[in-house]
Design a protein around this motif. Structure first.
Motif: not given
Length: 498
Positions: A10-24, A66-72
């Motif tokens: 949960e902690g890992i994915f919460q950190n991803l949620e706080g970002r815009g588009k994800l990088t590699e 390119g997704s609007l919600s890459p973390a999800q």
């Protein structure tokens, strides 16, 4: 069992949620943390590495980046791969009940819960599939093993076939087939002998039973608390007797859960059931998709619905629902709701299966409310009331409170707290039933209201009357009498009117 792993993920994915588009680099960093979390949860190293590699391969692509919600999107991929690791979405996890009679042979080491699992499985098949099971006591080595199975069989009203001490286990299983036909039993469950360690004599005995009886299912009962040792035991038994499936026992323990996540991938043998407690109804079919949701902190509504169907009388619950809609929910209904919840299992387990609410079980302030002893005190206080007091809590004045506290062995302060929590809970239930107010808003956020209700419990609640006090939600502006009272309190604190 998966509490620490769930928190880490949960902690890992919460950190991803706080970002815009994800990088590699973002994905690589997150998956590195996932790999560490899996290894710390005692997942097989090879399984953890393969899991992360497959997720990485799917996650680093144009569709995700390119997704609007890459973390999800990444979370969805992790869930998909987690289901695959746990056993996939095919029918291999289902028990084969095509035979007549169905012969199920249980094998395993001593201490894994094999005899208890035999009784649990018989009870499950009798209730859920209308089977007429026969338990066979084929363990002639462990002291009192036969008597234990007879005692368990009596508790669940299932016959047990046994022979005198010193009888040959292979002959016992063969004779049991004839006895099953005489008794019109269509399911035979063989409780074979276990050992402290795997040895050649033990393996040869179970091989001889398998060759003579030809069971439709050969299930290994593996102790989930033993971690990777359970994986090694499963490999050894599979090599010897060609397992068709497994029952993971003690899944309600506090081990790290790595065995459940590794055993299918390493052995190729599907897990078919998991045992979640000491009671004889504490066994569930193993659903990889549901367990994956639990591990990722998404709850497990479908299992909750199955448990509710078994524990709750539909007619009684309908009456409760009608009273809720009329705003007449009282302490008598509250007590009945508590009894229904207790039938469904430990309150902590129930909360963990509720989407959103599973996070509350790890809060320190919830620990006392989720313990069984606390509920016993609540039950004692309500039972110490008269029927009139339970139906009209408003009449409980000072002298009545002293009498109730004395009769239940509690303090007046504890009774005051119960009555306060009941009034707040009644407000919560009304809001969730009507779909209006802050509690209804929270249920919509977690997918409870308007989503999948729990059969036999009031609609719009997620189905849980009698829940312990929840953290306070922000309240709106007070009006009327409440506003005047609040104003008077502030004036008094300032030293009088101005």
């Amino acid at each position: 069992m998966f509490e620490s792993l769930t928190k880490r993920l949960e902690g890992i994915f919460q950190n991803l949620e706080g970002r815009g588009k994800l990088t590699e680099d973002d994905v690589n960093s997150a998956l590195r943390e996932v790999r560490i979390a899996l290894i710390e949860a005692d997942v097989n190293l090879k399984v953890a590495r393969q899991f992360v590699d497959r997720v990485k391969q799917k996650a680093i692509g144009a569709d995700v980046m390119g997704s609007l919600s890459p973390a999800q999107q990444v979370l969805s991929i992790v869930q998909e791969e987690l289901v695959e690791v746990l056993g996939g979405s095919d029918d291999k996890n289902k028990l084969d009940l095509s035979g007549n009679p169905n012969i199920i042979m249980l094998v395993g080491l001593n201490g894994a819960g094999k005899t208890t699992s035999a009784a649990k499985l018989a009870n499950y098949l009798r209730k859920q599939h209308g089977s007429r099971p026969l338990l066979v006591a084929a363990d002639m080595y462990r002291p009192a093993a036969v008597n234990q199975l007879k005692t368990l069989g009596k508790q669940i009203q299932v016959p047990v076939y046994s022979e005198p001490a010193g009888s040959d286990p292979v002959d016992i299983c063969v004779h049991a087939l004839d006895y099953a036909r005489e008794q019109a039993c269509n399911t035979i469950i063989l409780d074979t002998a276990g050992r402290i360690n795997i040895d050649e004599r033990m393996m040869q005995e179970v091989v001889n039973i398998r060759d003579r009886v030809r069971p439709h299912e050969v299930l290994l009962v593996a102790d989930a608390m033993t971690g990777q040792e359970a994986v090694r035991v499963a490999q050894d038994f599979n090599d010897a007797v060609s397992l068709t499936g497994m029952i993971l026992s003690k899944m309600d323990g506090d081990a790290r859960g790595g065995a459940a996540l590794s055993i299918r991938t390493v052995t190729g043998v599907p897990v078919k059931f998991m045992a979640l407690g000491e009671k004889l109804d504490a066994i569930q079919p193993f659903y990889p998709d549901r367990l994956a949701q639990r591990i990722l902190g998404m709850g497990d509504v479908m299992t909750l619905i199955d448990q509710a169907r078994d524990a709750i009388d539909e007619e009684e619950a309908l009456q409760t629902q009608q009273k809720l809609q009329q705003g007449k929910f009282d302490l008598e209904d509250f007590l009945n709701a508590m009894h229904r919840l207790k039938k469904m299992g430990p309150l902590r387990q129930i909360m963990e299966m509720m989407p959103g609410f599973n996070k509350l079980t790890s809060m320190p302030e919830m620990d006392e409310a989720l313990e069984g002893d606390q509920l016993k005190y609540v039950e004692a206080m309500i039972l110490s009331m008269t029927k009139e007091e339970r139906r009209n809590p408003e009449i409980i004045n000072g002298s009545r409170r002293k009498r109730i506290a004395l009769g239940s062995g509690t303090k007046v302060e504890e009774l005051n707290q119960l009555l306060k929590q009941f009034n707040e809970m009644r407000t919560m239930i009304r809001q969730m039933s009507s779909g209006k107010g802050p509690w209804a808003q929270m249920m919509r956020q977690f997918g409870g209201a308007g989503g999948q209700g729990i059969p036999g419990l009031p609609d719009g609640m997620g189905g849980f009357p009698g829940m312990p006090e929840m953290p306070k939600l922000p309240r709106g502006k007070k009006t009327g009498k409440a506003a005047r009272k609040e104003k008077h309190k502030k004036q008094k604190a300032r030293g009088g009117r101005r």
